[in-house]
Design an enzyme around this catalytic site. Structure first.
Site, PDB file in Angstrom:
ATOM      1  N   GLU A  51      44.695 -66.346 -42.056  1.00 49.79           N
ATOM      2  CA  GLU A  51      46.086 -66.268 -41.620  1.00 49.79           C
ATOM      3  C   GLU A  51      47.047 -65.898 -42.747  1.00 49.79           C
ATOM      4  O   GLU A  51      48.015 -65.159 -42.534  1.00 49.79           O
ATOM      5  CB  GLU A  51      46.512 -67.598 -40.986  1.00 49.79           C
ATOM      6  CG  GLU A  51      45.828 -67.920 -39.678  1.00 49.79           C
ATOM      7  CD  GLU A  51      44.413 -68.472 -39.825  1.00 49.79           C
ATOM      8  OE1 GLU A  51      43.727 -68.652 -38.800  1.00 49.79           O
ATOM      9  OE2 GLU A  51      43.996 -68.731 -40.989  1.00 49.79           O
ATOM     10  N   PHE A  53      47.807 -72.871 -37.436  1.00 47.47           N
ATOM     11  CA  PHE A  53      47.285 -71.969 -38.454  1.00 47.47           C
ATOM     12  C   PHE A  53      48.360 -71.023 -38.997  1.00 47.47           C
ATOM     13  O   PHE A  53      48.282 -70.592 -40.142  1.00 47.47           O
ATOM     14  CB  PHE A  53      46.121 -71.138 -37.884  1.00 47.47           C
ATOM     15  CG  PHE A  53      45.035 -71.970 -37.274  1.00 47.47           C
ATOM     16  CD1 PHE A  53      44.663 -73.178 -37.841  1.00 47.47           C
ATOM     17  CD2 PHE A  53      44.383 -71.548 -36.126  1.00 47.47           C
ATOM     18  CE1 PHE A  53      43.661 -73.958 -37.274  1.00 47.47           C
ATOM     19  CE2 PHE A  53      43.381 -72.310 -35.557  1.00 47.47           C
ATOM     20  CZ  PHE A  53      43.025 -73.522 -36.127  1.00 47.47           C
ATOM     21  N   HIS A 110      49.882 -72.269 -28.678  1.00 42.94           N
ATOM     22  CA  HIS A 110      49.143 -73.531 -28.803  1.00 42.94           C
ATOM     23  C   HIS A 110      49.882 -74.534 -29.694  1.00 42.94           C
ATOM     24  O   HIS A 110      49.295 -75.166 -30.565  1.00 42.94           O
ATOM     25  CB  HIS A 110      47.732 -73.284 -29.330  1.00 42.94           C
ATOM     26  CG  HIS A 110      46.846 -72.553 -28.364  1.00 42.94           C
ATOM     27  ND1 HIS A 110      47.136 -71.273 -27.935  1.00 42.94           N
ATOM     28  CD2 HIS A 110      45.687 -72.911 -27.752  1.00 42.94           C
ATOM     29  CE1 HIS A 110      46.194 -70.858 -27.097  1.00 42.94           C
ATOM     30  NE2 HIS A 110      45.312 -71.833 -26.959  1.00 42.94           N
ATOM     31  N   ASP A 169      42.062 -80.367 -27.914  1.00 44.28           N
ATOM     32  CA  ASP A 169      41.801 -79.927 -29.287  1.00 44.28           C
ATOM     33  C   ASP A 169      42.203 -80.990 -30.309  1.00 44.28           C
ATOM     34  O   ASP A 169      41.752 -80.950 -31.458  1.00 44.28           O
ATOM     35  CB  ASP A 169      42.544 -78.622 -29.581  1.00 44.28           C
ATOM     36  CG  ASP A 169      41.911 -77.437 -28.857  1.00 44.28           C
ATOM     37  OD1 ASP A 169      40.848 -77.631 -28.238  1.00 44.28           O
ATOM     38  OD2 ASP A 169      42.486 -76.344 -28.895  1.00 44.28           O
ATOM     39  N   ARG A 199      50.425 -73.851 -25.025  1.00 42.61           N
ATOM     40  CA  ARG A 199      49.158 -73.483 -24.369  1.00 42.61           C
ATOM     41  C   ARG A 199      49.230 -73.771 -22.874  1.00 42.61           C
ATOM     42  O   ARG A 199      48.683 -73.025 -22.061  1.00 42.61           O
ATOM     43  CB  ARG A 199      48.022 -74.289 -24.996  1.00 42.61           C
ATOM     44  CG  ARG A 199      46.666 -74.073 -24.341  1.00 42.61           C
ATOM     45  CD  ARG A 199      45.645 -75.066 -24.869  1.00 42.61           C
ATOM     46  NE  ARG A 199      44.280 -74.736 -24.501  1.00 42.61           N
ATOM     47  CZ  ARG A 199      43.239 -75.494 -24.791  1.00 42.61           C
ATOM     48  NH1 ARG A 199      43.414 -76.623 -25.464  1.00 42.61           N
ATOM     49  NH2 ARG A 199      42.023 -75.137 -24.433  1.00 42.61           N
TER      50      ARG A 199
END
Length: 394
Positions: free
Chosen positions: A142, A167, A193, A201, A251
């Site tokens: 990233e 990220f 997300h 997650d 998400r």
């Protein structure tokens, strides 16, 4: 030129009304279909992404691009509407709207998209299908992606960098700060997300600090759309906006508001009027705040609900007006109560307006794994819980 512009079935089916609110009535409609389609004056059939093949891309996309370039040279100010086998339609019932970046790619030849090995999850794969030569998969790197985006922006391109919020805003923070924001490069960071609604997650992937991180960077614009239509409008707005910007997406699939609200960077939208409290919300929490308003209205309590889609620069005039009008301010966000929307609103009011004030969000703790609806309830972010907290301030 399509002479049947007034045909209502075609207008409804391909959401031309939504599209032309921005462009106005087009001068020309360019239609590029798949190998089995016929456009002899009839509306196109239902489109499925699986129907669009590499052969279609090879056969039709270059031809359309060539036609576009010829028309644009001769008629530089013409309003052109693209329909590429249905790809550019606006289907707001979808969980995500993959058409938006593809449509932008057709309009903006300088737009490029970068992803970090998550094109299937972030839906940038659809831009890749439409404009493969302008899509760059940077792998699980990233920081490199942000640096590449910064470099591309110096060549007159408009990079959209896409990955998960944890990220992007998290892992690549230094590169966003030093390589993009510090030199004021025109890069758009679009992260999905975000928040605890990522669900299963778990806390490692649930970014609840990203708004604060991005908001603190000098010159960074921060946008948090409330539904699919607003995310689409925000994406178009960012393509024309000059300067670094961060857009936060969730998400979880969210309801799409029936009313078509305007979108302008830095201008909040008042979705409901009331005198007992002013509730400022963003992202997923806008819908929850509206549902909470309905629960409270049943008890004779009327609240104002304001959609603050732009956290920075925040709409100071709107915040001040409704804080003064109601004398009771509540902020609701799927983010830490530290550094996010609540602190942005507080910074406007502090020392200027005397009112009650409450921040609703994730308190000083990490997220945890579970089904999205259960996790939201665990952190007090459902409509009934929000309504109860608002009622307690009265």
């Amino acid at each position: 030129c399509y002479k049947g512009w007034e045909k209502p079935e075609l207008v409804r089916k391909y959401a031309f009304v939504n599209r032309t609110d921005r462009l106005g009535k087009p001068d020309l409609i360019l239609i590029c279909g798949g190998t089995n389609d016929s456009f002899a004056g009839s509306p196109m059939g239902e489109f499925k992404w699986s129907d669009w093949t590499a052969a279609d891309n090879k056969a039709f996309r270059p031809a359309l691009a060539n036609m576009y370039s010829i028309i644009r040279r001769k008629h530089p100010k013409a309003k052109i509407l693209f329909i590429i086998n249905g790809i550019l339609r606006d289907d707001v019932k979808d969980k995500k709207n993959p058409a938006t970046l593809a449509e932008l790619g057709a309009e903006h030849e300088n737009l490029v998209v970068l992803d970090a090995d998550l094109a299937g999850a972030t839906m940038t794969k659809h831009f890749k299908a439409a404009c493969p030569e302008r899509f760059f998969d940077c792998g699980i790197a990233e920081g490199n992606m942000m640096n590449i985006g910064a470099g591309l922006s110096t060549m007159g391109l408009v990079p959209f960098c896409s990955t998960f919020a944890m990220f992007g805003a998290g892992r690549a923070y230094e590169q966003i700060r030093n390589s993009i924001a510090y030199p004021k490069f025109n890069v758009k960071i679009c992260c999905s997300h975000a928040g605890v609604s990522v669900g299963e997650d778990g806390g490692s992937h649930q970014a609840i600090e990203d708004i604060g991180l991005m908001r603190m960077i000098p010159g960074m614009t921060v946008i948090v759309p409330a539904d699919a239509k607003e995310a689409r409008k925000a994406t178009f707005a960012l393509a024309d906006f000059k300067g670094p910007a961060y857009m936060r997406l969730a998400r979880l699939a969210t309801p799409v508001f029936e009313e078509d609200y305007p979108f302008e960077i830095g201008k909040a939208n008042v979705l409901r009027e009331g005198k007992d409290a002013a509730v400022f919300a963003c992202g997923l929490m806008v819908n929850e705040a509206l549902e909470a308003a309905k629960l409270l209205a049943a008890e004779g309590i009327e609240i104002s609900v304001i959609n603050v889609h732009t956290i920075k620069p925040i709409d100071e005039a709107c915040v001040s007006e409704y804080a003064t009008k109601c004398g009771n301010v509540i902020t609701v966000e799927e983010h830490s109560v530290i550094g996010g929307l609540g602190d942005a609103v507080a910074s406007v009011l502090m020392g200027k307006i005397n009112c009650k004030f409450l921040k609703i969000g994730v308190n000083d703790q990490f997220g945890q794994s579970g089904k999205a609806a259960d996790v939201l309830r665990e952190y007090g972010l459902t409509a009934d819980q929000i309504a109860a907290k608002i009622k307690a301030t009265l």
